[in-house]
Design an enzyme around this catalytic site. Structure first.
Site, PDB file in Angstrom:
ATOM      1  N   LYS A 267       0.843  -1.204   0.000  1.00  0.00           N
ATOM      2  CA  LYS A 267       0.000   0.000   0.000  1.00  0.00           C
ATOM      3  C   LYS A 267       0.877   1.252   0.000  1.00  0.00           C
ATOM      4  O   LYS A 267       0.542   2.257  -0.641  1.00  0.00           O
ATOM      5  CB  LYS A 267      -0.907  -0.011   1.228  1.00  0.00           C
ATOM      6  N   ARG A 268       2.002   1.175   0.683  1.00  0.00           N
ATOM      7  CA  ARG A 268       2.911   2.320   0.747  1.00  0.00           C
ATOM      8  C   ARG A 268       3.403   2.727  -0.647  1.00  0.00           C
ATOM      9  O   ARG A 268       3.552   3.892  -0.954  1.00  0.00           O
ATOM     10  CB  ARG A 268       4.104   1.989   1.653  1.00  0.00           C
TER      11      ARG A 268
END
Length: 507
Positions: A267-268
């Site tokens: 997600k980062r």
């Protein structure tokens, strides 16, 4: 291939990552190719990480992607229930069966005691592994007498059930062999593997036991899952052997890698580079919203198509596949062993391709709410015409407004650079003459208007740019947009004249 049954078995711990979506997709494609069954099973044995809305999110995601499960929670429950938390008592019986067979044992070691062993091993430069080397020295039913074990259980002492991975005194076979559809032949040495926990002290099974029992009882023929589960394969095969069950065929899919090519996509990465890693937007308990492909304007066909080609090669140059074509072409033996690099730009390219395939009617329906939100009401046919002229330059439906706002709203400002370049001394007089020409046009359509205006320009023996550029500036407010006479036809004769007058007054 007969009786193909595959399962997608996510844990409801949050939104469904795009890597999990690809696993679901590959299971779906394989099942449909062989007229099999695609099962959804919710593996919620880890109650500490359970998220209440995650299961529905998983179901909604599969439905949006048009890869719904055939069998699962609330649907064709032939082998239900399909939530592992609702099958708790079932697993306990199988854990006890393994204990009776001498394939598993009770372990009473506390977390503090095991931590002491770990630190002692670290101090000696070793790694602590709970297995055949030391199980007889630890606090379990291997080292304790039957009476001591029964007394501890009667006293309510907490325990776990561990699997006996390797028993050298029984002349146990030292390796576990398997043929993986993606990886080929794999081999594991039993003596270096640990005695995994099968049943936890909280009365819940671990993933390993529940997974094997459920796959067996649900008659799963093929286990298609991510490569992160490859290290668990020897335990799972050993468990099948311990129960004397036939194991399914296994296929371990490669990781989806970061855009830079190293490490698992997270997600980062999406937050940093501006793309979603979840199919649908998701709001967590703290109110934080994670972006979703749907809400970002991607078509579900785009997501299915680009995911299918992450780690799988059809063996041809074809890149665009309908779901039906993917089903026909899909072959597990063409799944790559190495990780697949995620390319955000390529996903946009896919969306642009699917944009061109959509009908103007469908795109107009998607554009209408955006116009409504801006307080604009227009006829459906008009919106369809506008969409037909701009969709080639759009990646998302959300791009439509920037590409077409001038169809619906008279320009209130004019591009300064374009105005300086194209609105000269004498331009206003030319535009007034153009108004007279336009007023004389009876059949106001693009082709007829273009013929009449160009004939007039030719007759005046002036450059086309002297009229066409300020004409476009008048209608659009900038030097952009589709064919100029198409714009004029859509906005209509009176609006075309009014906009030219507006430009004369302003510029």
């Amino acid at each position: 291939m007969n009786n193909v049954r595959v399962r997608f078995a996510p844990s409801p711990t949050g939104p469904l990552h795009i890597g999990g979506v690809r696993t679901a997709l590959f299971n779906y494609l394989f099942a449909k190719k062989y007229n099999g069954t695609f099962v959804l099973r919710i593996e919620d044995t880890d109650q500490t990480r359970y998220v209440a809305n995650a299961e529905q999110y998983i179901i909604d995601s599969l439905n949006w992607l048009n890869i719904p499960y055939d069998e699962g929670p609330g649907k064709n429950e032939k082998f239900g229930p399909y939530r592992q938390s609702e099958r708790k008592e079932l697993y306990k019986a199988y854990a006890e069966e393994l204990i009776e067979k001498g394939k598993a044992y009770y372990a009473f070691d506390t977390a503090e005691e095991l931590d002491v062993y770990r630190k002692d091993h670290e101090a000696k430069g070793k790694t602590f592994i709970y297995n055949w080397h030391n199980r007889a020295k630890l606090t379990n039913s291997v080292s304790l007498s039957k009476e001591e074990v029964e007394q501890r259980i009667a006293n309510g002492d907490k325990y776990v059930v561990r699997f006996k991975m390797y028993i050298p005194e029984n002349n146990d076979i030292e390796t576990i062999e398997a043929d993986d559809i993606v990886r080929g032949h794999v081999s594991f040495k039993k003596e270096i593997l640990d005695d995994k926990i099968l049943f936890k002290s909280d009365g819940m099974p671990t993933y390993h036991l529940a997974n094997i029992v459920d796959d067996h009882l649900m008659e799963i023929s093929h286990v298609i899952r991510g490569e992160e589960w490859l290290p668990s394969l020897p335990l799972h095969i050993a468990l099948y052997e311990a129960f004397n069950w036939q194991a399914p065929k296994f296929a371990h899919l490669p990781l989806i890698l970061k855009p830079v090519g190293k490490g698992k996509l997270s997600k980062r990465d999406g937050d940093k580079l501006g793309f979603p890693v979840f199919p649908l937007a998701y709001t967590n308990a703290e109110g934080e919203i994670s972006r979703g492909y749907k809400e970002d304007g991607y078509f579900y066909e785009t997501v299915v198509n680009f995911l299918a080609l992450l780690g799988w090669n059809p063996g041809t140059e074809q890149e665009l596949f309908s779901l039906e074509e993917l089903v026909q072409a899909f072959d597990l033996t063409r799944v790559n062993k190495s990780g697949a690099r995620f390319d955000p730009d390529k996903t946009k390219w896919f969306n642009q391709q699917y944009m061109q395939q959509k009908s103007n009617e469908e795109l107009a329906k998607l554009y209408t709410p955006i116009l409504t939100e801006k307080g604009i009401s227009s006829e459906e046919k008009t919106i369809e015409k506008v969409v037909s002229l701009i969709k080639e330059r759009a990646v998302f439906v959300n791009d439509f407004w920037d590409l077409s706002s001038f169809f619906f709203v008279t320009p209130s400002e004019f591009d300064a650079k374009a105005s300086k370049k194209n609105w000269k001394e004498g331009t206003a007089d030319l535009m007034k003459e153009l108004i007279s020409v336009i007023e004389s046009v009876e059949d106001f359509n693009s082709a007829n208007l273009e013929t009449i205006v160009k004939k007039w320009i030719t007759g005046k023996e002036i450059g086309f740019g002297k009229v066409m550029q300020p004409f476009r500036l008048s209608l659009v407010g900038a030097m952009k947009g589709p064919h100029l006479f198409d714009i004029a036809e859509i906005i209509g004769k009176q609006a075309t004249i009014d906009r030219i007058k507006n430009a004369i007054d302003t510029l």
